[in-house]
Design a protein around this motif. Structure first.
Motif, PDB file in Angstrom:
ATOM      1  N   THR A  74      57.781  -6.204  25.689  1.00 18.68           N
ATOM      2  CA  THR A  74      57.781  -5.864  24.273  1.00 18.68           C
ATOM      3  C   THR A  74      56.590  -6.546  23.581  1.00 18.68           C
ATOM      4  O   THR A  74      55.738  -7.109  24.246  1.00 18.68           O
ATOM      5  CB  THR A  74      59.122  -6.266  23.619  1.00 18.68           C
ATOM      6  N   MET A  75      56.534  -6.489  22.278  1.00 19.21           N
ATOM      7  CA  MET A  75      55.432  -7.042  21.472  1.00 19.21           C
ATOM      8  C   MET A  75      54.119  -6.295  21.697  1.00 19.21           C
ATOM      9  O   MET A  75      53.037  -6.839  21.506  1.00 19.21           O
ATOM     10  CB  MET A  75      55.238  -8.544  21.722  1.00 19.21           C
ATOM     11  N   GLY A  76      54.196  -5.040  22.133  1.00 16.35           N
ATOM     12  CA  GLY A  76      52.985  -4.235  22.292  1.00 16.35           C
ATOM     13  C   GLY A  76      52.264  -3.999  20.984  1.00 16.35           C
ATOM     14  O   GLY A  76      51.085  -3.648  20.963  1.00 16.35           O
ATOM     15  N   GLY A  77      52.991  -4.211  19.876  1.00 15.95           N
ATOM     16  CA  GLY A  77      52.374  -4.072  18.563  1.00 15.95           C
ATOM     17  C   GLY A  77      51.193  -5.005  18.360  1.00 15.95           C
ATOM     18  O   GLY A  77      50.285  -4.707  17.575  1.00 15.95           O
ATOM     19  N   LEU A  78      51.198  -6.128  19.082  1.00 15.06           N
ATOM     20  CA  LEU A  78      50.072  -7.056  18.986  1.00 15.06           C
ATOM     21  C   LEU A  78      48.755  -6.360  19.293  1.00 15.06           C
ATOM     22  O   LEU A  78      47.739  -6.610  18.634  1.00 15.06           O
ATOM     23  CB  LEU A  78      50.256  -8.222  19.973  1.00 15.06           C
ATOM     24  N   ALA A  79      48.768  -5.481  20.301  1.00 19.13           N
ATOM     25  CA  ALA A  79      47.540  -4.818  20.739  1.00 19.13           C
ATOM     26  C   ALA A  79      47.030  -3.827  19.708  1.00 19.13           C
ATOM     27  O   ALA A  79      45.893  -3.915  19.244  1.00 19.13           O
ATOM     28  CB  ALA A  79      47.770  -4.125  22.076  1.00 19.13           C
ATOM     29  N   PHE A  80      47.882  -2.859  19.314  1.00 14.07           N
ATOM     30  CA  PHE A  80      47.353  -1.813  18.436  1.00 14.07           C
ATOM     31  C   PHE A  80      47.185  -2.277  16.991  1.00 14.07           C
ATOM     32  O   PHE A  80      46.311  -1.785  16.285  1.00 14.07           O
ATOM     33  CB  PHE A  80      48.180  -0.524  18.534  1.00 14.07           C
TER      34      PHE A  80
END
Length: 313
Positions: A50-56
């Motif tokens: 999770t925490m893929g939001g960091l990338a985009f």
């Protein structure tokens, strides 16, 4: 148009590269999603990074500053507020992983953080004369003056949490946000606003994330991404005087929020449920619809509603 295309491509590439870098790191750190026990259909997703939001979100911020600079104003505050919501979401996700449960920040902590950020946006609107509301489908503009402060604060809290609630299936929140940002980007481009560029930067960055997030997802955005996207959408809509378009273009976000509210109220009164499960996308899933079909329909409805808005823009 060249700037828009270039910015979108740069955001897509930056987001893709960051996702390729962060994905193995999250796997190594075992930063996986903990699935609620009553969501039986998602048992096989437990442990998905999770925490893929960091990338985009980082891609949006970096590319945004590269194209728009540090000149201040709406664009810079939009990126700053988006980053602030990303931090709140990151804290929530981090605590879930650290405690190995689905708790995260306590509800009062999360709402206090959100209110603090929302008030900053609201006061900015009042000080800078952004007290007007464009009434959808007509040429009327309403000046709400000091009323913009409570209104904007409410809009931010509602939008951020509704986007967060929509993030329940692979590609659902990301696809819906992509459709919303694309339509809003066209609207702001027709008005000649610089923040239109940020809309398309958001489209590029989130589109790259969807490559990794569509069913079966290799990574989730987490609250890190969903809260930030909610803040990003709120800023772009509110600062351009298009607050009243949020419940129209974001009709699927509204549906998620209302379905939860109605379910809770009805259950407390009758001990019965209206939906098999809320938010309503889980109801559709329990009815037998696939995640891909639900996510596509959310995206399609958002785009169709947006096209209808453009006809009268």
């Amino acid at each position: 148009m060249k700037d828009i295309c270039l910015a979108l491509i740069c955001a897509f590439v930056a987001s893709t590269l960051l996702l390729l870098l962060i994905l193995p790191l999250l796997r190594r750190l075992k930063a996986g999603q903990y699935i609620l026990s009553y969501v039986k259909e998602h048992k096989n997703k437990s442990g998905t990074p999770t925490m893929g939001g960091l990338a985009f979100i980082c891609a949006i911020i970096v590319v945004g500053f590269c194209f728009l600079g540090f000149s201040g104003g709406d664009a810079n505050l939009t990126l700053a507020i988006t980053a602030s919501f990303m931090v709140v979401g990151f804290l929530d996700d981090f605590l879930k992983i650290h405690r190995k449960d689905n708790g995260g920040l306590r509800p009062y902590q999360k709402i206090l953080f959100q209110i603090s950020i929302a008030v900053v946006a609201a006061v900015y609107c009042y000080i800078n004369g952004k007290t007007y509301l464009n009434v959808p489908f007509c040429e009327i503009r309403i000046n709400v003056e000091w009323g913009i402060i409570p209104l904007v604060a409410f809009i931010f809290i509602a939008t951020v949490n509704c986007v967060n609630l929509t993030d329940g299936l692979d590609g659902l929140a990301g696809g819906t946000c992509c459709g919303y940002l694309a339509i809003l980007g066209v609207m702001l481009t027709l008005k000649g606003l610089d923040t239109a560029l940020l809309c398309f930067i958001g489209v590029g960055a989130v589109a790259a994330f969807l490559v990794f997030n569509t069913n079966k997802a290799a990574i989730f955005m987490g609250d890190t991404g969903s809260l930030a996207l909610g803040g990003f959408i709120s800023c772009l809509s509110v600062f351009s005087d298009n607050s009243l378009y949020i419940p129209i273009l974001g009709v699927m976000f509204v549906l998620s929020g209302i379905s939860v509210i109605v379910q809770v109220i009805y259950y407390k009164r009758t001990s019965k449920r209206i939906f098999l499960m809320a938010p309503i996308h889980h109801h559709f899933q329990m009815k037998g619809y696939t995640e891909c079909k639900i996510s596509y329909c959310y995206f399609l409805i958002t785009c169709l509603v947006g096209i209808f808005c453009l006809i009268f823009w």
